[in-house]
Design a protein around this motif. Structure first.
Motif, PDB file in Angstrom:
ATOM      1  N   LYS A  60       0.852  -1.403  -0.079  1.00  0.00           N
ATOM      2  CA  LYS A  60       0.078   0.009   0.162  1.00  0.00           C
ATOM      3  C   LYS A  60       0.819   1.333   0.133  1.00  0.00           C
ATOM      4  CE  LYS A  60      -4.240  -2.150   1.937  1.00  0.00           C
ATOM      5  NZ  LYS A  60      -5.016  -1.658   3.090  1.00  0.00           N
ATOM      6  N   LEU A  61       1.910   1.293   0.901  1.00  0.00           N
ATOM      7  CA  LEU A  61       2.707   2.416   0.800  1.00  0.00           C
ATOM      8  C   LEU A  61       3.345   2.688  -0.696  1.00  0.00           C
ATOM      9  CD1 LEU A  61       4.175   2.240   4.401  1.00  0.00           C
ATOM     10  CD2 LEU A  61       2.607   4.040   3.675  1.00  0.00           C
ATOM     11  N   LEU A  62       3.807   1.606  -0.879  1.00  0.00           N
ATOM     12  CA  LEU A  62       4.404   1.771  -2.568  1.00  0.00           C
ATOM     13  C   LEU A  62       3.545   2.473  -3.319  1.00  0.00           C
ATOM     14  CD1 LEU A  62       7.203   1.539  -3.731  1.00  0.00           C
ATOM     15  CD2 LEU A  62       6.565  -0.909  -4.005  1.00  0.00           C
ATOM     16  N   ILE A  63       2.105   1.810  -3.409  1.00  0.00           N
ATOM     17  CA  ILE A  63       1.308   2.457  -4.278  1.00  0.00           C
ATOM     18  C   ILE A  63       1.041   3.847  -4.108  1.00  0.00           C
ATOM     19  CG2 ILE A  63      -1.074   2.196  -4.894  1.00  0.00           C
ATOM     20  CD1 ILE A  63      -1.080  -1.017  -4.132  1.00  0.00           C
ATOM     21  N   LEU A  64       1.007   4.203  -2.701  1.00  0.00           N
ATOM     22  CA  LEU A  64       0.670   5.597  -2.580  1.00  0.00           C
ATOM     23  C   LEU A  64       1.825   6.578  -2.982  1.00  0.00           C
ATOM     24  CD1 LEU A  64      -0.727   5.160   1.205  1.00  0.00           C
ATOM     25  CD2 LEU A  64      -2.173   5.843  -0.909  1.00  0.00           C
ATOM     26  N   PHE A  65       2.814   6.139  -2.765  1.00  0.00           N
ATOM     27  CA  PHE A  65       4.187   6.910  -3.167  1.00  0.00           C
ATOM     28  C   PHE A  65       3.852   7.229  -4.519  1.00  0.00           C
ATOM     29  CE2 PHE A  65       5.914   6.686   1.087  1.00  0.00           C
ATOM     30  CZ  PHE A  65       6.145   7.772   1.388  1.00  0.00           C
ATOM     31  N   HIS A  66       3.577   6.129  -5.363  1.00  0.00           N
ATOM     32  CA  HIS A  66       3.386   6.365  -6.874  1.00  0.00           C
ATOM     33  C   HIS A  66       2.387   7.223  -7.258  1.00  0.00           C
ATOM     34  CE1 HIS A  66       6.572   3.671  -8.410  1.00  0.00           C
ATOM     35  NE2 HIS A  66       6.425   2.981  -7.271  1.00  0.00           N
ATOM     36  N   LEU A  67       1.285   7.587  -6.421  1.00  0.00           N
ATOM     37  CA  LEU A  67       0.165   8.185  -6.854  1.00  0.00           C
ATOM     38  C   LEU A  67       0.403   9.674  -6.202  1.00  0.00           C
ATOM     39  CD1 LEU A  67      -2.597   5.560  -6.369  1.00  0.00           C
ATOM     40  CD2 LEU A  67      -1.802   6.653  -8.309  1.00  0.00           C
ATOM     41  N   PHE A  68       1.305  10.137  -5.257  1.00  0.00           N
ATOM     42  CA  PHE A  68       1.334  11.179  -4.629  1.00  0.00           C
ATOM     43  C   PHE A  68       1.556  12.502  -5.653  1.00  0.00           C
ATOM     44  CE2 PHE A  68       2.529   9.423  -0.277  1.00  0.00           C
ATOM     45  CZ  PHE A  68       1.291   9.499   0.280  1.00  0.00           C
ATOM     46  N   GLY A  69       1.181  13.611  -5.269  1.00  0.00           N
ATOM     47  CA  GLY A  69       1.319  14.616  -6.122  1.00  0.00           C
ATOM     48  C   GLY A  69       0.356  14.943  -7.314  1.00  0.00           C
ATOM     49  N   GLY A  70      -0.698  14.277  -7.068  1.00  0.00           N
ATOM     50  CA  GLY A  70      -1.759  14.267  -8.146  1.00  0.00           C
ATOM     51  C   GLY A  70      -1.590  13.519  -9.228  1.00  0.00           C
ATOM     52  N   ARG A  71      -0.673  12.429  -9.295  1.00  0.00           N
ATOM     53  CA  ARG A  71      -0.382  11.383 -10.349  1.00  0.00           C
ATOM     54  C   ARG A  71      -1.851  10.836 -10.619  1.00  0.00           C
ATOM     55  NH1 ARG A  71       5.064   8.674 -10.376  1.00  0.00           N
ATOM     56  NH2 ARG A  71       4.112   8.381 -12.527  1.00  0.00           N
ATOM     57  N   VAL A  72      -1.871  10.446 -11.858  1.00  0.00           N
ATOM     58  CA  VAL A  72      -3.086   9.473 -12.225  1.00  0.00           C
ATOM     59  C   VAL A  72      -2.712   8.532 -13.088  1.00  0.00           C
ATOM     60  CG1 VAL A  72      -5.295   9.300 -13.460  1.00  0.00           C
ATOM     61  CG2 VAL A  72      -4.863  11.485 -12.353  1.00  0.00           C
ATOM     62  N   LEU A  73      -2.651   7.224 -12.491  1.00  0.00           N
ATOM     63  CA  LEU A  73      -2.021   6.246 -13.190  1.00  0.00           C
ATOM     64  C   LEU A  73      -2.873   5.214 -13.688  1.00  0.00           C
ATOM     65  CD1 LEU A  73       1.220   5.644 -11.082  1.00  0.00           C
ATOM     66  CD2 LEU A  73       0.949   6.761 -13.268  1.00  0.00           C
ATOM     67  N   ARG A  74      -2.709   4.268 -14.865  1.00  0.00           N
ATOM     68  CA  ARG A  74      -3.527   3.299 -15.240  1.00  0.00           C
ATOM     69  C   ARG A  74      -2.838   1.906 -14.272  1.00  0.00           C
ATOM     70  NH1 ARG A  74      -4.670   3.307 -21.479  1.00  0.00           N
ATOM     71  NH2 ARG A  74      -6.091   1.387 -20.844  1.00  0.00           N
ATOM     72  N   PHE A  75      -3.806   0.858 -14.297  1.00  0.00           N
ATOM     73  CA  PHE A  75      -3.698  -0.348 -13.522  1.00  0.00           C
ATOM     74  C   PHE A  75      -2.049  -0.641 -13.956  1.00  0.00           C
ATOM     75  CE2 PHE A  75      -3.357  -4.695 -12.914  1.00  0.00           C
ATOM     76  CZ  PHE A  75      -3.929  -4.832 -11.582  1.00  0.00           C
ATOM     77  N   SER A  76      -2.009  -0.692 -15.421  1.00  0.00           N
ATOM     78  CA  SER A  76      -0.682  -1.324 -16.135  1.00  0.00           C
ATOM     79  C   SER A  76       0.528  -0.263 -15.644  1.00  0.00           C
ATOM     80  CB  SER A  76      -0.728  -1.333 -17.666  1.00  0.00           C
ATOM     81  OG  SER A  76      -1.080  -0.117 -18.287  1.00  0.00           O
ATOM     82  N   ASP A  77       0.303   0.929 -15.440  1.00  0.00           N
ATOM     83  CA  ASP A  77       1.290   1.937 -15.200  1.00  0.00           C
ATOM     84  C   ASP A  77       1.818   1.469 -13.760  1.00  0.00           C
ATOM     85  OD1 ASP A  77       0.998   3.268 -17.498  1.00  0.00           O
ATOM     86  OD2 ASP A  77      -0.343   4.752 -16.665  1.00  0.00           O
ATOM     87  N   LEU A  78       0.783   1.148 -13.038  1.00  0.00           N
ATOM     88  CA  LEU A  78       1.184   0.646 -11.419  1.00  0.00           C
ATOM     89  C   LEU A  78       1.955  -0.674 -11.458  1.00  0.00           C
ATOM     90  CD1 LEU A  78      -1.807   1.886  -9.491  1.00  0.00           C
ATOM     91  CD2 LEU A  78       0.267   2.768  -9.073  1.00  0.00           C
ATOM     92  N   GLU A  79       1.465  -1.574 -12.335  1.00  0.00           N
ATOM     93  CA  GLU A  79       2.207  -3.060 -12.482  1.00  0.00           C
ATOM     94  C   GLU A  79       3.640  -2.718 -12.797  1.00  0.00           C
ATOM     95  OE1 GLU A  79      -0.339  -6.547 -14.148  1.00  0.00           O
ATOM     96  OE2 GLU A  79      -0.290  -5.163 -15.369  1.00  0.00           O
ATOM     97  N   ARG A  80       3.786  -1.784 -13.925  1.00  0.00           N
ATOM     98  CA  ARG A  80       5.143  -1.442 -14.569  1.00  0.00           C
ATOM     99  C   ARG A  80       6.166  -1.073 -13.338  1.00  0.00           C
ATOM    100  NH1 ARG A  80       2.546  -0.807 -19.392  1.00  0.00           N
ATOM    101  NH2 ARG A  80       2.166   1.460 -19.061  1.00  0.00           N
ATOM    102  N   ALA A  81       5.413  -0.006 -12.452  1.00  0.00           N
ATOM    103  CA  ALA A  81       6.159   0.651 -11.617  1.00  0.00           C
ATOM    104  C   ALA A  81       6.404  -0.058 -10.309  1.00  0.00           C
ATOM    105  CB  ALA A  81       5.142   2.047 -11.161  1.00  0.00           C
ATOM    106  N   ILE A  82       5.871  -1.339 -10.326  1.00  0.00           N
ATOM    107  CA  ILE A  82       6.099  -1.932  -9.110  1.00  0.00           C
ATOM    108  C   ILE A  82       6.099  -3.507  -9.686  1.00  0.00           C
ATOM    109  CG2 ILE A  82       5.216  -2.791  -6.625  1.00  0.00           C
ATOM    110  CD1 ILE A  82       3.274  -0.626  -6.831  1.00  0.00           C
TER     111      ILE A  82
END
Length: 129
Positions: free
Chosen positions: A40-62
């Motif tokens: 959860k924290l890793l997901i949150l840090f990828h979304l901080f700052g108003g970022r809008v990410l698709r599911f696939s973007d989060l998959e690639r980021a993590i």
């Protein structure tokens, strides 16, 4: 070190309740319950700052997280009101995730916790011991 809340405005001040040691501990336990879990924290840090990410973007980021676990963690964050799921009615389906205002307000608290952890110097014995 960069701040996690550079682009975040603070929520308006409100009257805080008086806490006892027991009620404060219960409140913190509840707060940690919202963000507990390995991802959860890793997901949150990828979304901080108003970022809008698709599911696939989060998959690639993590890359270490499975699709099933990512979906589960996002569902929990959505149910708790921290993440907003945006479904675009199109083919192929497009689903995006962003933090809610309340979720974004978590930035300063996590930033303070990070700074607190940095203050620990394992080479110096505790002076209060």
């Amino acid at each position: 070190m960069t701040s996690t809340h550079e682009k975040v405005s603070h929520l308006p001040d409100s009257k805080r309740p008086e806490y006892t040691p027991i009620s404060a501990a219960q409140g913190i336990e509840q707060a940690f319950g919202f963000i507990e879990g390995r991802w959860k924290l890793l997901i949150l840090f990828h979304l901080f700052g108003g970022r809008v990410l698709r599911f696939s973007d989060l998959e690639r980021a993590i890359p270490a997280i499975s699709q099933k676990m990512l979906a589960q963690q996002l569902r929990q964050l959505e149910a708790d009101g921290i993440v907003q799921r945006i479904v675009h009615n199109q083919v192929p389906p497009k689903v995006e995730y962003r933090l809610t205002t309340w979720g974004q307000s978590l930035c300063p608290a996590l930033d303070a916790l990070l700074k607190w952890a940095e203050m620990r110097n394992p080479n110096v014995p505790d002076a209060d011991a």
